[in-house]
Design a protein around this motif. Structure first.
Motif, PDB file in Angstrom:
ATOM      1  N   ASP A 119     -13.626  28.295-111.011  1.00 37.59           N
ATOM      2  CA  ASP A 119     -12.483  28.874-110.310  1.00 37.59           C
ATOM      3  C   ASP A 119     -12.116  28.077-109.069  1.00 37.59           C
ATOM      4  OD1 ASP A 119     -14.504  29.417-108.543  1.00 37.59           O
ATOM      5  OD2 ASP A 119     -14.027  31.538-108.303  1.00 37.59           O
ATOM      6  N   GLY A 120     -12.705  26.878-108.950  1.00 33.38           N
ATOM      7  CA  GLY A 120     -12.445  26.066-107.782  1.00 33.38           C
ATOM      8  C   GLY A 120     -13.491  26.234-106.704  1.00 33.38           C
ATOM      9  N   GLN A 121     -14.159  27.391-106.718  1.00 36.13           N
ATOM     10  CA  GLN A 121     -15.217  27.659-105.740  1.00 36.13           C
ATOM     11  C   GLN A 121     -16.603  27.578-106.377  1.00 36.13           C
ATOM     12  OE1 GLN A 121     -15.003  31.564-103.945  1.00 36.13           O
ATOM     13  NE2 GLN A 121     -16.533  31.076-102.374  1.00 36.13           N
ATOM     14  N   PHE A 122     -16.725  28.150-107.591  1.00 40.40           N
ATOM     15  CA  PHE A 122     -18.000  28.165-108.303  1.00 40.40           C
ATOM     16  C   PHE A 122     -17.876  27.412-109.632  1.00 40.40           C
ATOM     17  CE2 PHE A 122     -17.749  32.280-105.998  1.00 40.40           C
ATOM     18  CZ  PHE A 122     -18.749  32.039-105.061  1.00 40.40           C
ATOM     19  N   PRO A 123     -18.859  26.591-110.001  1.00 40.18           N
ATOM     20  CA  PRO A 123     -18.815  25.867-111.278  1.00 40.18           C
ATOM     21  C   PRO A 123     -18.826  26.808-112.468  1.00 40.18           C
ATOM     22  CG  PRO A 123     -20.473  24.922-109.820  1.00 40.18           C
ATOM     23  CD  PRO A 123     -20.045  26.223-109.203  1.00 40.18           C
ATOM     24  N   ASN A 124     -19.597  27.899-112.338  1.00 34.17           N
ATOM     25  CA  ASN A 124     -19.756  28.861-113.430  1.00 34.17           C
ATOM     26  C   ASN A 124     -20.208  28.178-114.721  1.00 34.17           C
ATOM     27  OD1 ASN A 124     -19.251  31.134-111.850  1.00 34.17           O
ATOM     28  ND2 ASN A 124     -17.070  30.742-111.949  1.00 34.17           N
ATOM     29  N   CYS A 125     -19.578  28.495-115.847  1.00 36.81           N
ATOM     30  CA  CYS A 125     -20.046  27.966-117.134  1.00 36.81           C
ATOM     31  C   CYS A 125     -19.449  26.604-117.491  1.00 36.81           C
ATOM     32  CB  CYS A 125     -19.701  28.948-118.259  1.00 36.81           C
ATOM     33  SG  CYS A 125     -20.390  30.594-118.059  1.00 36.81           S
ATOM     34  N   SER A 126     -18.586  26.082-116.651  1.00 33.29           N
ATOM     35  CA  SER A 126     -17.778  24.921-117.027  1.00 33.29           C
ATOM     36  C   SER A 126     -18.539  23.619-117.224  1.00 33.29           C
ATOM     37  CB  SER A 126     -16.672  24.702-115.989  1.00 33.29           C
ATOM     38  OG  SER A 126     -15.791  25.787-115.971  1.00 33.29           O
ATOM     39  N   VAL A 127     -19.634  23.416-116.511  1.00 34.31           N
ATOM     40  CA  VAL A 127     -20.338  22.132-116.590  1.00 34.31           C
ATOM     41  C   VAL A 127     -21.050  21.958-117.928  1.00 34.31           C
ATOM     42  CG1 VAL A 127     -22.117  20.664-115.570  1.00 34.31           C
ATOM     43  CG2 VAL A 127     -20.617  22.024-114.092  1.00 34.31           C
ATOM     44  N   GLN A 128     -21.839  22.956-118.338  1.00 30.63           N
ATOM     45  CA  GLN A 128     -22.595  22.856-119.592  1.00 30.63           C
ATOM     46  C   GLN A 128     -22.000  23.690-120.717  1.00 30.63           C
ATOM     47  OE1 GLN A 128     -26.727  23.799-118.522  1.00 30.63           O
ATOM     48  NE2 GLN A 128     -27.140  21.613-118.407  1.00 30.63           N
ATOM     49  N   ASN A 129     -20.998  24.503-120.400  1.00 32.86           N
ATOM     50  CA  ASN A 129     -20.354  25.359-121.399  1.00 32.86           C
ATOM     51  C   ASN A 129     -21.337  26.318-122.057  1.00 32.86           C
ATOM     52  OD1 ASN A 129     -18.010  26.243-122.690  1.00 32.86           O
ATOM     53  ND2 ASN A 129     -18.420  25.007-124.510  1.00 32.86           N
ATOM     54  N   LEU A 130     -22.271  26.851-121.272  1.00 31.50           N
ATOM     55  CA  LEU A 130     -23.242  27.832-121.764  1.00 31.50           C
ATOM     56  C   LEU A 130     -22.821  29.215-121.273  1.00 31.50           C
ATOM     57  CD1 LEU A 130     -26.569  25.934-120.937  1.00 31.50           C
ATOM     58  CD2 LEU A 130     -25.340  25.997-123.137  1.00 31.50           C
ATOM     59  N   PRO A 131     -22.655  30.185-122.162  1.00 30.58           N
ATOM     60  CA  PRO A 131     -22.214  31.517-121.741  1.00 30.58           C
ATOM     61  C   PRO A 131     -23.321  32.326-121.072  1.00 30.58           C
ATOM     62  CG  PRO A 131     -22.680  31.539-124.077  1.00 30.58           C
ATOM     63  CD  PRO A 131     -22.811  30.098-123.634  1.00 30.58           C
ATOM     64  N   VAL A 132     -22.906  33.249-120.230  1.00 30.93           N
ATOM     65  CA  VAL A 132     -23.822  34.241-119.684  1.00 30.93           C
ATOM     66  C   VAL A 132     -24.160  35.200-120.823  1.00 30.93           C
ATOM     67  CG1 VAL A 132     -24.099  36.126-118.042  1.00 30.93           C
ATOM     68  CG2 VAL A 132     -22.766  34.108-117.413  1.00 30.93           C
ATOM     69  N   LEU A 133     -25.424  35.613-120.910  1.00 27.92           N
ATOM     70  CA  LEU A 133     -25.839  36.532-121.965  1.00 27.92           C
ATOM     71  C   LEU A 133     -26.393  37.804-121.340  1.00 27.92           C
ATOM     72  CD1 LEU A 133     -27.707  33.985-124.277  1.00 27.92           C
ATOM     73  CD2 LEU A 133     -25.358  34.816-124.510  1.00 27.92           C
ATOM     74  N   ILE A 134     -26.014  38.938-121.889  1.00 22.89           N
ATOM     75  CA  ILE A 134     -26.508  40.219-121.408  1.00 22.89           C
ATOM     76  C   ILE A 134     -27.089  40.987-122.584  1.00 22.89           C
ATOM     77  CG2 ILE A 134     -25.935  42.399-120.309  1.00 22.89           C
ATOM     78  CD1 ILE A 134     -23.693  40.937-118.850  1.00 22.89           C
ATOM     79  N   TYR A 135     -28.393  41.221-122.538  1.00 24.77           N
ATOM     80  CA  TYR A 135     -29.100  41.932-123.600  1.00 24.77           C
ATOM     81  C   TYR A 135     -29.241  43.389-123.180  1.00 24.77           C
ATOM     82  CZ  TYR A 135     -30.964  37.212-124.754  1.00 24.77           C
ATOM     83  OH  TYR A 135     -31.133  35.871-125.052  1.00 24.77           O
ATOM     84  N   LYS A 136     -28.561  44.266-123.882  1.00 24.38           N
ATOM     85  CA  LYS A 136     -28.633  45.691-123.578  1.00 24.38           C
ATOM     86  C   LYS A 136     -29.849  46.321-124.258  1.00 24.38           C
ATOM     87  CE  LYS A 136     -24.882  46.316-121.096  1.00 24.38           C
ATOM     88  NZ  LYS A 136     -24.984  46.802-119.699  1.00 24.38           N
TER      89      LYS A 136
END
Length: 231
Positions: A67-84
Protein backbone atom coordinates in the motif's frame (compact mmCIF):
# COMPACT_ATOMS: atom_id res chain seq x y z
CA UNK A 1 7.28 -10.66 19.74
CA UNK A 2 9.12 -11.47 22.83
CA UNK A 3 11.54 -13.79 24.41
CA UNK A 4 10.10 -17.16 25.20
CA UNK A 5 8.29 -17.16 28.53
CA UNK A 6 10.48 -14.44 29.95
CA UNK A 7 9.70 -11.36 27.92
CA UNK A 8 6.11 -11.70 26.93
CA UNK A 9 5.95 -9.14 24.23
CA UNK A 10 2.73 -8.35 22.46
CA UNK A 11 2.55 -8.97 18.78
CA UNK A 12 0.37 -7.22 16.36
CA UNK A 13 0.38 -7.94 12.66
CA UNK A 14 -0.98 -5.54 10.10
CA UNK A 15 -1.00 -6.20 6.40
CA UNK A 16 -1.89 -3.98 3.53
CA UNK A 17 -4.56 -5.93 1.86
CA UNK A 18 -5.86 -6.22 -1.57
CA UNK A 19 -7.57 -9.28 -0.22
CA UNK A 20 -8.23 -12.38 -2.15
CA UNK A 21 -9.93 -15.14 -0.21
CA UNK A 22 -9.48 -18.72 -1.29
CA UNK A 23 -12.56 -20.94 -1.43
CA UNK A 24 -13.70 -22.80 1.67
CA UNK A 25 -12.40 -26.28 2.16
CA UNK A 26 -13.47 -28.94 4.60
CA UNK A 27 -10.36 -30.37 6.09
CA UNK A 28 -9.15 -30.42 9.60
CA UNK A 29 -6.29 -28.22 10.49
CA UNK A 30 -5.11 -24.68 10.71
CA UNK A 31 -7.88 -22.42 9.54
CA UNK A 32 -8.40 -23.72 6.10
CA UNK A 33 -10.38 -22.00 3.48
CA UNK A 34 -7.98 -23.46 0.97
CA UNK A 35 -7.74 -25.65 -2.07
CA UNK A 36 -5.96 -28.33 -0.08
CA UNK A 37 -6.01 -31.53 -2.10
CA UNK A 38 -4.12 -33.84 0.23
CA UNK A 39 -5.41 -36.78 2.20
CA UNK A 40 -5.79 -36.04 5.92
CA UNK A 41 -5.62 -39.75 6.67
CA UNK A 42 -2.09 -39.72 5.33
CA UNK A 43 -0.89 -37.53 8.17
CA UNK A 44 0.32 -40.03 10.74
CA UNK A 45 0.85 -39.32 14.41
CA UNK A 46 4.57 -39.77 13.93
CA UNK A 47 4.55 -37.04 11.29
CA UNK A 48 2.29 -34.76 13.25
CA UNK A 49 0.98 -35.36 16.75
CA UNK A 50 -1.40 -32.46 16.26
CA UNK A 51 -3.71 -34.61 14.15
CA UNK A 52 -5.14 -35.92 17.44
CA UNK A 53 -6.00 -32.44 18.69
CA UNK A 54 -7.32 -30.77 15.59
CA UNK A 55 -10.99 -30.11 15.06
CA UNK A 56 -12.62 -30.01 11.64
CA UNK A 57 -12.19 -26.45 10.51
CA UNK A 58 -11.87 -23.91 7.70
CA UNK A 59 -8.76 -22.16 6.43
CA UNK A 60 -8.69 -18.70 4.86
CA UNK A 61 -6.06 -17.27 2.53
CA UNK A 62 -5.74 -13.50 2.07
CA UNK A 63 -3.37 -11.77 -0.34
CA UNK A 64 -2.66 -8.21 0.77
CA UNK A 65 -0.80 -5.97 -1.62
CA UNK A 66 1.76 -3.24 -1.01
CA UNK A 67 0.00 0.00 0.00
CA UNK A 68 3.05 2.22 -0.23
CA UNK A 69 3.70 1.98 3.50
CA UNK A 70 3.85 -1.78 4.12
CA UNK A 71 5.24 -4.44 1.70
CA UNK A 72 2.59 -6.93 2.80
CA UNK A 73 2.35 -9.94 0.46
CA UNK A 74 3.79 -8.22 -2.61
CA UNK A 75 7.45 -9.25 -2.36
CA UNK A 76 7.04 -13.05 -2.18
CA UNK A 77 3.36 -13.27 -3.15
CA UNK A 78 2.61 -15.53 -0.16
CA UNK A 79 -0.91 -15.16 1.29
CA UNK A 80 -1.75 -14.75 4.95
CA UNK A 81 -3.34 -17.96 6.25
CA UNK A 82 -5.88 -18.22 9.05
CA UNK A 83 -6.70 -21.67 10.43
CA UNK A 84 -10.01 -21.66 12.27
CA UNK A 85 -10.31 -24.10 15.19
CA UNK A 86 -7.00 -25.73 14.34
CA UNK A 87 -6.82 -26.85 17.97
CA UNK A 88 -9.69 -27.94 20.17
CA UNK A 89 -10.07 -25.16 22.75
CA UNK A 90 -10.79 -27.55 25.61
CA UNK A 91 -9.07 -27.65 28.97
CA UNK A 92 -7.23 -24.69 30.46
CA UNK A 93 -5.49 -21.97 28.44
CA UNK A 94 -2.17 -23.28 29.75
CA UNK A 95 -2.92 -26.78 28.48
CA UNK A 96 -3.89 -25.40 25.08
CA UNK A 97 -0.71 -23.31 24.95
CA UNK A 98 1.33 -26.42 25.70
CA UNK A 99 -0.38 -28.34 22.87
CA UNK A 100 0.23 -25.52 20.43
CA UNK A 101 3.88 -25.18 21.42
CA UNK A 102 4.52 -28.91 21.14
CA UNK A 103 2.89 -29.07 17.71
CA UNK A 104 4.74 -26.05 16.34
CA UNK A 105 8.05 -27.32 17.70
CA UNK A 106 7.55 -30.83 16.27
CA UNK A 107 6.99 -29.32 12.83
CA UNK A 108 10.06 -27.10 12.80
CA UNK A 109 8.68 -23.84 14.24
CA UNK A 110 10.25 -23.40 17.71
CA UNK A 111 7.96 -21.36 19.98
CA UNK A 112 9.53 -18.11 21.20
CA UNK A 113 6.99 -16.44 23.43
CA UNK A 114 3.49 -16.26 24.91
CA UNK A 115 1.78 -12.89 24.81
CA UNK A 116 -0.81 -10.70 23.10
CA UNK A 117 -0.74 -8.51 20.00
CA UNK A 118 0.44 -4.92 19.70
CA UNK A 119 -2.26 -2.33 19.08
CA UNK A 120 -0.29 -0.64 16.31
CA UNK A 121 0.79 -1.92 12.89
CA UNK A 122 4.14 -3.63 12.61
CA UNK A 123 5.74 -6.35 10.52
CA UNK A 124 8.80 -8.57 10.27
CA UNK A 125 11.17 -8.67 7.32
CA UNK A 126 13.54 -11.45 8.39
CA UNK A 127 11.07 -14.25 9.16
CA UNK A 128 7.54 -15.50 8.65
CA UNK A 129 5.52 -15.67 11.87
CA UNK A 130 3.19 -18.34 13.26
CA UNK A 131 0.67 -17.29 15.91
CA UNK A 132 -1.45 -19.77 17.87
CA UNK A 133 -4.23 -18.30 20.03
CA UNK A 134 -4.62 -20.02 23.41
CA UNK A 135 -6.67 -17.49 25.38
CA UNK A 136 -9.46 -15.02 24.62
CA UNK A 137 -10.31 -13.49 21.25
CA UNK A 138 -9.36 -10.47 19.15
CA UNK A 139 -10.16 -8.54 16.00
CA UNK A 140 -6.91 -8.37 14.07
CA UNK A 141 -6.16 -5.98 11.22
CA UNK A 142 -3.90 -7.35 8.49
CA UNK A 143 -2.30 -5.08 5.89
CA UNK A 144 -2.65 -1.67 7.48
CA UNK A 145 -5.45 0.86 7.69
CA UNK A 146 -5.37 1.91 4.02
CA UNK A 147 -6.21 -1.38 2.34
CA UNK A 148 -6.14 -3.86 5.20
CA UNK A 149 -8.67 -6.45 6.23
CA UNK A 150 -9.93 -7.43 9.66
CA UNK A 151 -10.38 -10.96 10.97
CA UNK A 152 -11.75 -12.33 14.24
CA UNK A 153 -9.54 -14.94 15.91
CA UNK A 154 -10.10 -16.88 19.11
CA UNK A 155 -8.60 -19.66 21.20
CA UNK A 156 -7.69 -22.62 18.97
CA UNK A 157 -7.09 -20.53 15.82
CA UNK A 158 -3.71 -20.19 14.10
CA UNK A 159 -2.42 -17.33 11.94
CA UNK A 160 0.44 -17.72 9.46
CA UNK A 161 1.81 -14.27 8.66
CA UNK A 162 4.32 -13.98 5.81
CA UNK A 163 7.34 -11.71 6.17
CA UNK A 164 6.34 -8.18 5.23
CA UNK A 165 2.68 -8.28 6.24
CA UNK A 166 1.59 -5.66 8.76
CA UNK A 167 -0.61 -6.77 11.62
CA UNK A 168 -2.14 -5.29 14.77
CA UNK A 169 -4.87 -5.82 17.34
CA UNK A 170 -7.95 -3.64 16.87
CA UNK A 171 -9.81 -5.00 19.89
CA UNK A 172 -9.22 -7.93 22.24
CA UNK A 173 -11.25 -9.74 24.89
CA UNK A 174 -10.76 -12.36 27.59
CA UNK A 175 -7.08 -11.72 28.23
CA UNK A 176 -6.12 -12.46 24.62
CA UNK A 177 -2.81 -14.34 24.35
CA UNK A 178 -0.95 -16.30 21.69
CA UNK A 179 2.05 -18.55 21.20
CA UNK A 180 4.52 -16.96 18.79
CA UNK A 181 6.80 -19.17 16.70
CA UNK A 182 9.16 -18.81 13.74
CA UNK A 183 10.74 -21.24 11.26
CA UNK A 184 13.85 -22.87 12.70
CA UNK A 185 16.97 -20.90 11.87
CA UNK A 186 15.19 -17.56 11.51
CA UNK A 187 14.86 -14.66 13.93
CA UNK A 188 12.43 -11.76 13.76
CA UNK A 189 13.00 -8.04 13.51
CA UNK A 190 10.57 -5.14 13.94
CA UNK A 191 9.42 -2.66 11.30
CA UNK A 192 6.71 -0.02 11.61
CA UNK A 193 6.09 1.37 8.14
CA UNK A 194 8.09 4.53 8.84
CA UNK A 195 9.61 5.80 5.64
CA UNK A 196 10.97 4.47 2.36
CA UNK A 197 14.43 3.76 3.71
CA UNK A 198 12.99 1.24 6.17
CA UNK A 199 10.73 -0.23 3.50
CA UNK A 200 13.50 -0.72 0.94
CA UNK A 201 15.73 -2.44 3.47
CA UNK A 202 12.82 -4.63 4.58
CA UNK A 203 12.00 -5.67 1.01
CA UNK A 204 15.61 -6.77 0.48
CA UNK A 205 15.39 -8.86 3.66
CA UNK A 206 12.05 -10.43 2.70
CA UNK A 207 13.50 -11.75 -0.55
CA UNK A 208 15.96 -13.83 1.48
CA UNK A 209 13.33 -15.55 3.66
CA UNK A 210 12.74 -19.14 2.57
CA UNK A 211 9.43 -21.00 2.32
CA UNK A 212 8.99 -23.58 5.12
CA UNK A 213 9.04 -27.25 4.16
CA UNK A 214 6.37 -28.21 6.70
CA UNK A 215 2.99 -26.92 7.81
CA UNK A 216 3.13 -25.66 11.43
CA UNK A 217 0.07 -27.69 12.42
CA UNK A 218 -0.09 -30.64 10.02
CA UNK A 219 3.53 -31.28 9.23
CA UNK A 220 4.19 -32.88 5.85
CA UNK A 221 0.77 -31.88 4.46
CA UNK A 222 -1.42 -28.88 5.05
CA UNK A 223 -2.64 -25.46 3.92
CA UNK A 224 0.73 -23.72 4.15
CA UNK A 225 2.30 -26.18 1.73
CA UNK A 226 -0.71 -26.13 -0.55
CA UNK A 227 -0.90 -22.34 -0.78
CA UNK A 228 2.74 -21.36 -0.56
CA UNK A 229 4.27 -24.03 -2.81
CA UNK A 230 2.18 -22.67 -5.69
CA UNK A 231 3.97 -19.34 -5.51
Amino acid sequence: MCMRYSLHVMITRTLTVTTTSAPRHSWCGPHIRSNFSGDLAGITSSENRASRVMAICDAAAHTVQDDGQFPNCSVQNLPVLIYKSAFAASGSPSELANKIEETFDNNGFPPQWRFGLYEYPHYHSTSHEILGVFRGSARVRLGGSKKGIEEEVRAGDVMVIPAGVAHESVQSKGGFEMVGAYPAGYSWDMNYGKGQEEKQKAEANIKKVGVPTKDPVYGSKGPLLEHWEKQ
